[in-house]
Design an enzyme around this catalytic site. Structure first.
Site, PDB file in Angstrom:
ATOM      1  N   LYS A   1      55.419  44.767 120.487  1.00  0.00           N
ATOM      2  CA  LYS A   1      55.449  43.919 121.842  1.00  0.00           C
ATOM      3  C   LYS A   1      54.699  44.797 122.926  1.00  0.00           C
ATOM      4  CE  LYS A   1      59.702  41.517 120.159  1.00  0.00           C
ATOM      5  NZ  LYS A   1      61.027  41.553 120.085  1.00  0.00           N
TER       6      LYS A   1
ATOM      7  N   GLN B   1      65.837  44.590 122.926  1.00  0.00           N
ATOM      8  CA  GLN B   1      65.822  44.272 121.304  1.00  0.00           C
ATOM      9  C   GLN B   1      66.994  44.071 120.402  1.00  0.00           C
ATOM     10  OE1 GLN B   1      62.805  43.765 119.978  1.00  0.00           O
ATOM     11  NE2 GLN B   1      63.852  43.208 117.949  1.00  0.00           N
TER      12      GLN B   1
ATOM     13  N   ASP C   1      63.171  36.525 127.224  1.00  0.00           N
ATOM     14  CA  ASP C   1      63.533  36.066 125.828  1.00  0.00           C
ATOM     15  C   ASP C   1      64.387  34.697 126.052  1.00  0.00           C
ATOM     16  OD1 ASP C   1      62.523  37.518 123.837  1.00  0.00           O
ATOM     17  OD2 ASP C   1      64.024  39.250 123.994  1.00  0.00           O
TER      18      ASP C   1
END
Ligand code: NDP
Length: 294
Positions: free
Chosen positions: A54, A98, A121
């Site tokens: 990412k 994460q 997200d």
């Protein structure tokens, strides 16, 4: 029938190029580069690879990224303190925590603490609530990637029966909400199945578009689909011999479906491209270049 391959890798490359140009325009206008702060706790090897990919993708489109890699024994309070510091940092436009986090940290506490306008997200309660209300700000990256993949391959969604296998908060549930919206690239009739669903094959055989997001290698067999269905395979499973496979028995199903995503090279690259999309959007919103959703 041999299914058309929905090449997410190639499409994601195109989208990344489009984003790179928009990042350049953002930089010309504001003198700033969109910035993503990635937070990784512990040493889960898969998570380390995901975060590395990412961050690399961000840098390739001209964004800045920072990695906050904390030891596995980090406390919830310490992680919360870092999230608050990133919330207040004006050069950080997007925050990515994460998952999974170590067991002693309550994931929901951390996701709730991420500032909603930096929650790229889309996992925090405000952004999920907005999605449910049909007024999304940041749509979780995998569901958004699935929608964009279908749109950019001219696959109609409106009025079609989409059956989703899996009800997680990061894939199945937000995808159901997204495709249920009124409006373009949505208006689907949606069925969501899970491990307690009875007679799953009877459900999957009704699908015009079947999305498998279960984490069960090659679970969807040829006799579970309607001829001509569109198959989106979100699953990523590593077999004992190291091979990566999806949740769909690709070789068998490709003979019956009209279109199918490969694994790898389908939904995975689209997810990363949508993370870039959301990070750019966060920067544009914070710079006042987009009107914030009401
Ligand atoms: P979760 O484990 O959180 O959820 C799995 C879902 O599938 C659950 O709702 C579960 O039901 C359901 N399920 C599991 N087994 C069955 C079964 N035998 N029959 C019916 N339903 C079942 O997984 P995620 O949503 O996080 O991920 C799903 C898959 O997608 C994984 O392979 C993951 O690696 C992959 N993934 C891929 C991404 C990409 O970018 N391509 C991004 C994110 C995930 P229940 O709720 O009842 O337990």
């Amino acid at each position: 029938m041999t299914a058309r391959l929905l090449d997410g890798k190639r499409l994601a490359e195109q989208i990344r190029e489009e984003i790179r140009q928009q990042v350049e325009r953002f930089y010309q206008t504001t003198g700033q580069r969109p910035g993503l702060a990635a937070v990784l706790v512990g040493d889960n090897p898969a998570s380390q690879i995901y975060v590395r990919n990412k961050r690399r993708a961000c840098e390739q489109v001209g964004m800045v990224s920072w990695l906050h890699h904390l030891p596995g024994e980090t406390t919830e309070a310490q992680l919360l303190a870092l999230v608050r510091q990133l919330n207040d940092d004006p050069v950080v436009h997007g925050i990515l925590v994460q998952l999974p986090l170590p067991r002693h940290i309550r994931e929901e506490k951390i996701l709730e603490a991420v500032a909603p306008n930096k929650d790229i997200d889309g996992f925090g309660p405000e952004n999920l609530g907005r999605l449910a209300a049909g007024r999304p700000r940041f749509v979780p990256c995998t569901p958004l990637g699935v929608q964009v993949l279908l749109r950019r391959h001219d696959i109609a969604i409106a009025g079609r029966h989409v059956v989703i296998l899996g009800r997680s908060t990061i894939v199945g549930k937000p995808l159901a909400l997204l495709l249920l919206h009124k409006g373009p690239d949505a208006d689907a009739t949606v069925t969501v199945c899970h491990s307690r669903t009875q007679n799953l094959a009877a459900m999957t055989r009704q699908a015009d578009i079947l999305v498998a997001a279960m984490g069960q290698p090659r679970f969807v067999r040829a006799d579970m689909i309607k001829p001509g269905a569109v198959i989106v395979d979100v699953g990523i499973n590593r077999l004992p011999d190291g091979t990566l496979v999806g949740d769909v028995d690709h070789a068998a199903v490709a003979g019956i479906a009209s279109a199918i995503t490969p694994v790898p090279g389908g939904v995975g690259p689209m997810t990363v491209a949508m993370l870039l999309h959301n990070t750019l959007r966060a920067a544009q919103l914070q710079a006042g270049l987009l009107s914030a959703p009401e």
